[in-house]
Scaffold this active site. Structure first.
Site, short mmCIF file in Angstrom:
data_model
loop_
_atom_site.label_atom_id
_atom_site.label_comp_id
_atom_site.label_asym_id
_atom_site.label_seq_id
_atom_site.Cartn_x
_atom_site.Cartn_y
_atom_site.Cartn_z
CG HIS A 160 -3.68 5.90 -21.67
ND1 HIS A 160 -4.87 5.32 -21.36
CD2 HIS A 160 -2.89 4.92 -22.18
CE1 HIS A 160 -4.81 4.03 -21.68
NE2 HIS A 160 -3.62 3.76 -22.18
CD GLN A 189 -5.15 4.64 -28.61
OE1 GLN A 189 -5.15 3.51 -28.15
NE2 GLN A 189 -4.19 5.51 -28.34
CG ASP A 224 -0.26 -0.42 -21.67
OD1 ASP A 224 -1.45 -0.26 -21.96
OD2 ASP A 224 0.62 0.40 -22.00
CD GLU A 235 1.97 5.39 -23.25
OE1 GLU A 235 0.77 5.64 -23.48
OE2 GLU A 235 2.47 4.28 -23.46
CG HIS A 244 -3.03 0.68 -18.03
ND1 HIS A 244 -3.24 2.04 -17.96
CD2 HIS A 244 -2.86 0.42 -19.35
CE1 HIS A 244 -3.19 2.56 -19.18
NE2 HIS A 244 -2.95 1.58 -20.05
CG HIS A 303 -5.03 -0.99 -24.05
ND1 HIS A 303 -5.72 0.16 -24.39
CD2 HIS A 303 -4.02 -0.59 -23.24
CE1 HIS A 303 -5.15 1.20 -23.81
NE2 HIS A 303 -4.11 0.78 -23.10
FE FE2 Z 1 -2.59 1.84 -22.13
#
Ligand code: FE2
Length: 430
Positions: free
Chosen positions: A210, A152, A309, A213, A57, A59
């Site tokens: 995701h 996103q 992440d 969260e 995971h 970005h």
């Molecule tokens: Fe993430």
């Protein structure tokens, strides 16, 4: 017997001491290879030799952008998302590509050779998608970069996200992502999970959302995700990332949820560095940790892998591309301090994550891809304690990074001493 490359005398994660003989891009032999000819030799001399680290995971479109165009003043997830929106509007293909390539050097030098990166599809230009497709091609000889189409701003909340996500998949993005807790309502979130899972099933792709969260115990999209994965036959091909709301859920509800996740073969990807920083921000005291229920999931047979992440981006100001940092934080927050649990934490940044990514040819057995890392530590628990230097990194049969062992001239109070210095960021790819 002759090999192109032999790694001599390494200690494997399971404690075996063995030589590893490599021909071409594959491991050809594992065992006592004394007397075998080798074109090149790496002397492991008892050091830990592991298959490469895997990050499930990340970005990569946002990495190394810390402070651009401004700092995240509140430190929250939501300000991070807003800040990322500001950066997206002004960033260029070249900037995203170049930052990602620097990060890939960091990763390679740390023995991190497989990365699943989400890439934001809420952009009509698909700038991040195009940049990371470019990067995936450029690093393919040493890093397996798996891309997730990640809307996103919400696949339904953002008016063009659905179409852009389809376009990203058409361009060759590998996995279907989502963010149900960011849709406008719980019902819309659940609907997004169903639509995205059907999309993945229809195209024969994996799913990684995701999911939940948040600190809100009523954020229960993981239940819908498990149900859809089960209904659509996506067993072993789907993951829920973060799942932080499970930390705060009612225990009785969780006692029903965990078996549903296990039945679906749904994997879980907590991201401890980020979860401990972003969750609990609305709490006074006691302040929740926000990490999902790792030990309880593992006890149910659910595959759990630690993810990183973020590294130096709108959500997280630190990070080094070292998956041992991630596992180190995870084992503290999840209180996995028994030696068996610590060894499991090492597996959760290597073999378990490889399972989540469905990597082919991963491991140290003959026939596997010849990718591995030699660490300046004797075993997985020592590796977690020290987060030591990576003495050699081999990718597909080629030594791509080397680092000299600690300086033997060091003395402490007149005695020979050893330091455990950290790797300088930046990589040393040859
Ligand atoms: Fe993430």
């Amino acid at each position: 017997m002759s090999f192109d490359l032999v790694v001599r005398g390494g200690t494997l994660p399971d404690g075996r001491v063995a030589d590893i003989g490599i021909r071409g891009t594959k491991i050809a032999a594992l065992g006592d290879l004394a007397g075998a000819e080798a074109g090149e030799t790496v002397e492991a001399a008892g050091d830990l030799v592991s298959p490469p680290f895997v990050d499930p995971h990340f970005h990569m479109d946002a990495t190394l952008s810390y402070g651009l165009p401004r700092l995240n003043a509140s430190g929250t997830l939501l300000e991070g998302i807003a800040l990322w929106g500001e950066l997206k509007a002004v960033m260029t293909h070249e900037e995203v590509r170049d930052r990602a390539l620097v990060y890939c050097d960091w990763a390679a030098s740390m023995g991190l050779l497989a990365i699943r990166s989400h890439v934001d599809t809420c952009d009509d230009r698909l700038l991040g998608v195009e940049a990371l497709l470019d990067v995936r091609e450029k690093v393919k000889d040493y890093i397996d970069l798996q891309l997730v189409a990640f809307p996103q701003d919400g696949v339904f909340r953002d008016p063009t996200a659905w179409g852009n996500t389809l376009r990203a998949l058409d361009r060759g993005v590998d996995v279907v992502g989502g963010i149900p807790h960011f849709e406008r309502t719980m019902a819309e979130g659940a609907r997004s999970v169903t639509a995205l899972c059907e999309l993945a099933a229809g195209r024969g792709l994996m799913v990684d959302m995701h999911c939940d969260e948040t600190d809100d115990p009523m954020s229960r999209h993981v239940e819908t995700l498990a149900h859809e994965v089960n209904r659509l036959g996506l067993h072993g091909r789907a993951a829920g990332s973060h799942l932080t709301s499970m930390h705060s859920m009612d225990n009785y509800y969780v006692s029903k949820l965990l078996p549903l996740m296990a039945e679906a073969g749904l994997a879980a990807i907590p991201n401890p560095l980020i979860n401990i920083v972003l969750q609990g921000r609305h709490d006074s005291f006691p302040k929740r940790r926000g990490l999902t229920r790792v030990k309880e999931m593992r006890a149910q047979g659910i595959t759990v892998g630690w993810g990183q992440d973020c590294v130096r981006d709108p959500w997280y100001s630190l990070g080094t591309a070292d998956m041992l940092d991630v596992a180190f934080m995870g084992l503290h927050v999840a209180q996995m301090t028994h030696p068996d649990e610590m060894r499991a934490c090492f597996d959760m940044v290597t073999t378990e994550n490889a399972k989540i990514l469905n990597l082919e040819g991963y491991g140290l057995e003959p026939g596997c891809t010849a990718s591995l890392v030699v660490l300046d530590a004797g075993d997985p628990v020592e590796a977690l304690r020290l987060r030591p230097d990576r003495l050699a990194v081999i990718a597909r049969g080629k030594v791509i990074s080397r680092q000299a062992r600690n300086d033997p001239r060091l003395t402490i109070d007149g005695r020979p001493g050893r330091i455990r210095r950290r790797h300088a960021a930046g990589g040393n790819l040859g």
